[in-house]
Structure formats: C-alpha cells, structure tokens
Motif scaffolding. Structure first.
Motif, PDB file in Angstrom:
ATOM      1  N   GLU A   1      72.905 -68.478   4.470  1.00  0.00           N
ATOM      2  CA  GLU A   1      74.405 -68.886   4.543  1.00  0.00           C
ATOM      3  C   GLU A   1      74.646 -68.782   6.062  1.00  0.00           C
ATOM      4  O   GLU A   1      75.875 -69.455   6.697  1.00  0.00           O
ATOM      5  CB  GLU A   1      75.536 -67.987   3.796  1.00  0.00           C
ATOM      6  CG  GLU A   1      75.342 -66.609   4.222  1.00  0.00           C
ATOM      7  CD  GLU A   1      75.897 -65.796   2.938  1.00  0.00           C
ATOM      8  OE1 GLU A   1      76.997 -65.018   3.133  1.00  0.00           O
ATOM      9  OE2 GLU A   1      75.298 -65.545   1.943  1.00  0.00           O
ATOM     10  N   ASP A   2      74.163 -67.846   6.716  1.00  0.00           N
ATOM     11  CA  ASP A   2      74.482 -67.517   8.148  1.00  0.00           C
ATOM     12  C   ASP A   2      73.516 -68.459   9.213  1.00  0.00           C
ATOM     13  O   ASP A   2      73.685 -68.158  10.387  1.00  0.00           O
ATOM     14  CB  ASP A   2      74.412 -66.100   8.562  1.00  0.00           C
ATOM     15  CG  ASP A   2      75.575 -65.456   7.892  1.00  0.00           C
ATOM     16  OD1 ASP A   2      76.655 -66.132   7.621  1.00  0.00           O
ATOM     17  OD2 ASP A   2      75.356 -63.967   7.501  1.00  0.00           O
ATOM     18  N   ARG A   3      72.957 -69.161   8.763  1.00  0.00           N
ATOM     19  CA  ARG A   3      71.856 -70.024   9.585  1.00  0.00           C
ATOM     20  C   ARG A   3      72.670 -70.697  10.767  1.00  0.00           C
ATOM     21  O   ARG A   3      72.097 -70.576  11.894  1.00  0.00           O
ATOM     22  CB  ARG A   3      70.977 -71.137   8.697  1.00  0.00           C
ATOM     23  CG  ARG A   3      70.193 -71.708   9.480  1.00  0.00           C
ATOM     24  CD  ARG A   3      69.790 -73.164   8.991  1.00  0.00           C
ATOM     25  NE  ARG A   3      69.710 -73.068   7.440  1.00  0.00           N
ATOM     26  CZ  ARG A   3      68.233 -72.722   7.019  1.00  0.00           C
ATOM     27  NH1 ARG A   3      67.316 -72.547   7.647  1.00  0.00           N
ATOM     28  NH2 ARG A   3      68.080 -72.708   5.698  1.00  0.00           N
ATOM     29  N   GLU A   4      73.513 -71.547  10.592  1.00  0.00           N
ATOM     30  CA  GLU A   4      74.107 -72.048  11.623  1.00  0.00           C
ATOM     31  C   GLU A   4      74.893 -71.115  12.680  1.00  0.00           C
ATOM     32  O   GLU A   4      74.916 -71.637  13.795  1.00  0.00           O
ATOM     33  CB  GLU A   4      75.420 -73.196  11.140  1.00  0.00           C
ATOM     34  CG  GLU A   4      74.883 -74.435  10.211  1.00  0.00           C
ATOM     35  CD  GLU A   4      73.607 -75.031  10.959  1.00  0.00           C
ATOM     36  OE1 GLU A   4      73.772 -75.459  12.195  1.00  0.00           O
ATOM     37  OE2 GLU A   4      72.635 -75.350  10.428  1.00  0.00           O
ATOM     38  N   ALA A   5      75.458 -70.143  12.297  1.00  0.00           N
ATOM     39  CA  ALA A   5      75.943 -69.079  13.207  1.00  0.00           C
ATOM     40  C   ALA A   5      75.017 -68.524  13.739  1.00  0.00           C
ATOM     41  O   ALA A   5      74.707 -68.278  15.249  1.00  0.00           O
ATOM     42  CB  ALA A   5      76.706 -68.111  12.307  1.00  0.00           C
ATOM     43  N   LEU A   6      73.640 -68.096  13.612  1.00  0.00           N
ATOM     44  CA  LEU A   6      72.760 -67.694  13.999  1.00  0.00           C
ATOM     45  C   LEU A   6      71.854 -68.663  14.989  1.00  0.00           C
ATOM     46  O   LEU A   6      71.630 -68.190  16.174  1.00  0.00           O
ATOM     47  CB  LEU A   6      71.587 -67.106  13.057  1.00  0.00           C
ATOM     48  CG  LEU A   6      71.873 -66.062  11.990  1.00  0.00           C
ATOM     49  CD1 LEU A   6      70.853 -65.857  10.775  1.00  0.00           C
ATOM     50  CD2 LEU A   6      71.994 -64.824  12.697  1.00  0.00           C
ATOM     51  N   LEU A   7      71.752 -69.938  14.636  1.00  0.00           N
ATOM     52  CA  LEU A   7      71.241 -70.795  15.478  1.00  0.00           C
ATOM     53  C   LEU A   7      72.332 -71.067  16.849  1.00  0.00           C
ATOM     54  O   LEU A   7      71.873 -71.150  17.887  1.00  0.00           O
ATOM     55  CB  LEU A   7      71.031 -72.468  14.917  1.00  0.00           C
ATOM     56  CG  LEU A   7      70.150 -72.246  13.994  1.00  0.00           C
ATOM     57  CD1 LEU A   7      70.051 -73.683  12.959  1.00  0.00           C
ATOM     58  CD2 LEU A   7      68.819 -72.288  14.744  1.00  0.00           C
ATOM     59  N   ALA A   8      73.470 -70.969  16.582  1.00  0.00           N
ATOM     60  CA  ALA A   8      74.639 -71.043  17.770  1.00  0.00           C
ATOM     61  C   ALA A   8      74.232 -70.000  18.618  1.00  0.00           C
ATOM     62  O   ALA A   8      74.480 -70.050  19.810  1.00  0.00           O
ATOM     63  CB  ALA A   8      75.888 -71.211  17.150  1.00  0.00           C
ATOM     64  N   ARG A   9      74.188 -68.604  18.028  1.00  0.00           N
ATOM     65  CA  ARG A   9      73.895 -67.644  18.856  1.00  0.00           C
ATOM     66  C   ARG A   9      72.682 -67.690  19.539  1.00  0.00           C
ATOM     67  O   ARG A   9      72.489 -67.317  20.725  1.00  0.00           O
ATOM     68  CB  ARG A   9      73.805 -66.432  18.228  1.00  0.00           C
ATOM     69  CG  ARG A   9      73.758 -64.994  18.767  1.00  0.00           C
ATOM     70  CD  ARG A   9      75.008 -64.436  19.195  1.00  0.00           C
ATOM     71  NE  ARG A   9      74.779 -63.427  20.130  1.00  0.00           N
ATOM     72  CZ  ARG A   9      74.606 -63.184  21.280  1.00  0.00           C
ATOM     73  NH1 ARG A   9      74.514 -64.304  22.123  1.00  0.00           N
ATOM     74  NH2 ARG A   9      74.546 -62.120  21.906  1.00  0.00           N
ATOM     75  N   VAL A  10      71.321 -68.367  18.905  1.00  0.00           N
ATOM     76  CA  VAL A  10      70.329 -68.828  19.781  1.00  0.00           C
ATOM     77  C   VAL A  10      70.457 -69.559  20.821  1.00  0.00           C
ATOM     78  O   VAL A  10      70.060 -69.173  21.928  1.00  0.00           O
ATOM     79  CB  VAL A  10      69.226 -68.970  18.826  1.00  0.00           C
ATOM     80  CG1 VAL A  10      67.909 -69.497  19.725  1.00  0.00           C
ATOM     81  CG2 VAL A  10      68.629 -67.998  17.921  1.00  0.00           C
ATOM     82  N   ARG A  11      71.491 -70.566  20.684  1.00  0.00           N
ATOM     83  CA  ARG A  11      71.761 -71.525  21.442  1.00  0.00           C
ATOM     84  C   ARG A  11      72.469 -70.992  22.966  1.00  0.00           C
ATOM     85  O   ARG A  11      72.241 -71.335  23.990  1.00  0.00           O
ATOM     86  CB  ARG A  11      72.328 -72.681  21.154  1.00  0.00           C
ATOM     87  CG  ARG A  11      71.282 -73.622  20.288  1.00  0.00           C
ATOM     88  CD  ARG A  11      71.865 -74.619  19.246  1.00  0.00           C
ATOM     89  NE  ARG A  11      70.936 -75.092  18.368  1.00  0.00           N
ATOM     90  CZ  ARG A  11      71.128 -75.452  17.301  1.00  0.00           C
ATOM     91  NH1 ARG A  11      72.363 -75.429  16.600  1.00  0.00           N
ATOM     92  NH2 ARG A  11      70.229 -76.048  16.388  1.00  0.00           N
ATOM     93  N   GLU A  12      73.081 -69.976  22.671  1.00  0.00           N
ATOM     94  CA  GLU A  12      74.035 -69.416  23.765  1.00  0.00           C
ATOM     95  C   GLU A  12      73.090 -68.612  24.372  1.00  0.00           C
ATOM     96  O   GLU A  12      73.087 -68.613  25.606  1.00  0.00           O
ATOM     97  CB  GLU A  12      75.079 -68.285  23.177  1.00  0.00           C
ATOM     98  CG  GLU A  12      76.328 -68.941  22.424  1.00  0.00           C
ATOM     99  CD  GLU A  12      77.038 -68.027  21.857  1.00  0.00           C
ATOM    100  OE1 GLU A  12      76.807 -66.759  21.827  1.00  0.00           O
ATOM    101  OE2 GLU A  12      78.029 -68.385  21.038  1.00  0.00           O
ATOM    102  N   GLY A  13      72.062 -68.003  23.890  1.00  0.00           N
ATOM    103  CA  GLY A  13      70.956 -67.182  24.505  1.00  0.00           C
ATOM    104  C   GLY A  13      70.125 -68.000  25.376  1.00  0.00           C
ATOM    105  O   GLY A  13      69.672 -67.760  26.687  1.00  0.00           O
ATOM    106  N   LEU A  14      69.963 -69.401  24.894  1.00  0.00           N
ATOM    107  CA  LEU A  14      69.060 -70.078  25.763  1.00  0.00           C
ATOM    108  C   LEU A  14      69.923 -70.410  26.895  1.00  0.00           C
ATOM    109  O   LEU A  14      69.363 -71.058  28.045  1.00  0.00           O
ATOM    110  CB  LEU A  14      68.804 -71.515  25.060  1.00  0.00           C
ATOM    111  CG  LEU A  14      67.571 -71.134  23.862  1.00  0.00           C
ATOM    112  CD1 LEU A  14      67.460 -72.406  23.004  1.00  0.00           C
ATOM    113  CD2 LEU A  14      66.106 -71.195  24.789  1.00  0.00           C
ATOM    114  N   ALA A  15      71.287 -70.569  26.729  1.00  0.00           N
ATOM    115  CA  ALA A  15      72.089 -70.767  28.081  1.00  0.00           C
ATOM    116  C   ALA A  15      72.371 -69.704  29.046  1.00  0.00           C
ATOM    117  O   ALA A  15      72.970 -69.672  30.117  1.00  0.00           O
ATOM    118  CB  ALA A  15      73.578 -71.199  27.513  1.00  0.00           C
ATOM    119  N   GLY A  16      71.578 -68.470  28.555  1.00  0.00           N
ATOM    120  CA  GLY A  16      71.443 -67.368  29.436  1.00  0.00           C
ATOM    121  C   GLY A  16      72.628 -66.154  29.137  1.00  0.00           C
ATOM    122  O   GLY A  16      72.797 -65.221  29.875  1.00  0.00           O
TER     123      GLY A  16
END
Length: 288
Positions: free
Chosen positions: A262-277
């Motif tokens: 259920e939280d997959r998209e929120a987790l992926l969004a957080r990863v993409r924030e991390g990829l942005a530094g």
C-alpha cells in the motif's frame, strides 16, 4: 548477564533480555560478515543458560521480551529449546514474546512437528537473513544456500505459525549484478511474504574476503546513487502484501518506513527525493 565474545541482536530487540543459548554462527562463512569471527559455533551448557535466566529474574522487575542469542539459536536440540522456553515463561509470566535468529539451515533440519512445538511453547518470531535472491550473488558471498532453499525455509517458518523478519543487503551484487540482485531479491521476498522486511546496505568489514576483493578491484562497492537506483528497482518489483518494510538501519543512506504494497508509491517518491540529494545520511555517519 554473562556473554562470550561479541553479541548481536536485531534493532527491534533493543529492550529485550538477551541470553546466549548457542555461541557464534552455525555457518560463519559468508564473505561479507565478521560478526562471529571471535568464536566457534557451539552449544552453551544448559545449566549456565538456566543460571542466567534465574539471575535475570532476581535483577529485573519486569522482562517482557527475550532474545535468544547467538547467530543461530534454533540449531539447539528441540528438547533443549522447549525446556528453555518453559523456564522463561515460568520465571517471567509477564513475558510477551521470545525471539531468535534462525538460519535457513536450522529451519531445514527442524521438522515441522518440532517447529510447531516450539511455537506452541512460546517462541514467537524468527529473524532470518536472505541477503539476496540472486543465486550468483549468494554463491559469490558463500551464503551456503540457494535462493530456492532460503525461500522454502522462510515459507516453512510461516507455515508453522512463526512471525518472520527477513533481511536483505543492498549493494551485495556490486554493479555487475545490480539489476539481478534487486529483482531476484524482490521476487524471493514476495514468495516468502514475511511479516517484516529489513533492507540493510552493504558495508565492508575488516578481515573479510569481501575486503580483499574490494582492495584488489574485483568487487566495486556501490555509492549512494547506485544503491538508491537498486532500491527503486526493488520496490517496483516486490509484491508482498502486508509486509512491514523498514530501511532504517545505521548502514542505510536513506531512511524508509512503510507497509507493502500500500505504501509503495510513497516509498518510491522518497527514494526519488534521495536520488535528488535530499535526506541522505553521510558516509561518515553510516555504521553497522
């Protein structure tokens, strides 16, 4: 409590009473691990185990959680573990749970009858290391089991009524097997569908075969960016409904917490924030 050598426990056992019932790790040959390099695997004498629990009863007003150490307590004879569990719940009627590490090997050698007996006696949760779902990575790291064997061990534990917490290690495939490691690890965890999934990040420990490979250039340690790209692929692939997912170990570059799927998209969004530094732990702050 009396301890032999270094003692480890899962982060969730920070407030548990920890008593060694075995020493070391029954496998103790993983190329990335130095946790039990100071001792040989062995069975602690039962009288010492009983003495420690009796001392704990005198020392502590309340013991609600117990963790049976070391790296593979489930390798003890079923009769021994049953007697230990009877003692624990007899001495500590307030105790809410007893947990331990379990290797794929110990889960394989225990019969389902034995496992169900231990569950009925109050061994409630097991922690097992998958590390990778990719056989090439498991072989390289001398894990001692194929992905299929580890999956079968995890499914057996769940079938016998145990809550199961399974860990994997980001970066364990290096750049060479980044995609295979991410995808096959996600598939393996999906097949087990454990209650808890923990994702650590590889750190190179002194004196391990992995350290030698890094120094000679045959293994390339992933940086934060590649680790997060691997994590993104892992999260896009995994299908493990209801599993509590945590990437909050001190080794991780980024902290993630959620429930799959259920939280997959929120987790992926957080990863993409991390990829942005954003929100990354510095290399100096990482630890085991």
């Amino acid at each position: 409590m009396r301890y032999l050598g270094k003692v480890y426990r899962p982060p969730s056992e920070a407030y548990s009473l920890i008593v060694q019932v075995t020493y070391g790790c029954s496998h103790n040959r993983c190329a990335f691990c130095d946790m039990y390099d100071d001792k040989h695997f062995g069975m602690r004498p039962m009288e010492e185990i009983f003495e420690d629990f009796r001392m704990a009863r005198q020392a502590y007003r309340s013991v609600r959680r117990v963790f049976l150490a070391d790296g593979d307590a489930l390798m003890r004879r079923t009769e021994d573990l049953a007697a230990i569990l009877d003692l624990i719940y007899g001495l500590f009627p307030e105790c809410e749970r007893v947990t331990s590490y379990a290797s794929p090997g110990s889960l394989q050698v225990k019969s389902e009858e034995d496992l169900r007996l231990l569950r009925s006696k109050g061994l409630t949760m097991l922690y097992m290391g998958l590390e990778s779902g990719c056989d090439a990575v498991l072989e390289k790291m001398s894990k001692g089991h194929t992905a299929a064997a580890i999956i079968a061990a995890g499914q057996k534990a769940r079938r016998c009524g145990f809550a199961l917490s399974v860990t994997a290690i980001s970066g364990l495939g290096s750049k060479e097997l980044l995609r295979e490691h991410a995808v096959e690890t996600a598939k393996a965890l999906s097949a087990i569908n454990p209650e808890y999934i923990g994702l650590l990040t590889l750190m190179v420990e002194h004196g391990t075969p992995l350290e030698k490979w890094v120094k000679e250039g045959s293994f390339q340690v992933l940086g934060a960016g590649d680790v997060l790209r691997e994590t993104e692929l892992f999260l896009q692939t995994i299908d493990s409904p209801g599993s509590v997912f945590r990437m909050n170990h001190a080794s991780n570059y980024l902290t993630l917490k959620g429930t799959l799927n259920e939280d997959r998209e929120a987790l992926l969004a957080r990863v993409r924030e991390g990829l942005a530094g954003h929100g990354l732990r510095s290399e100096q702050m990482r630890a085991l």
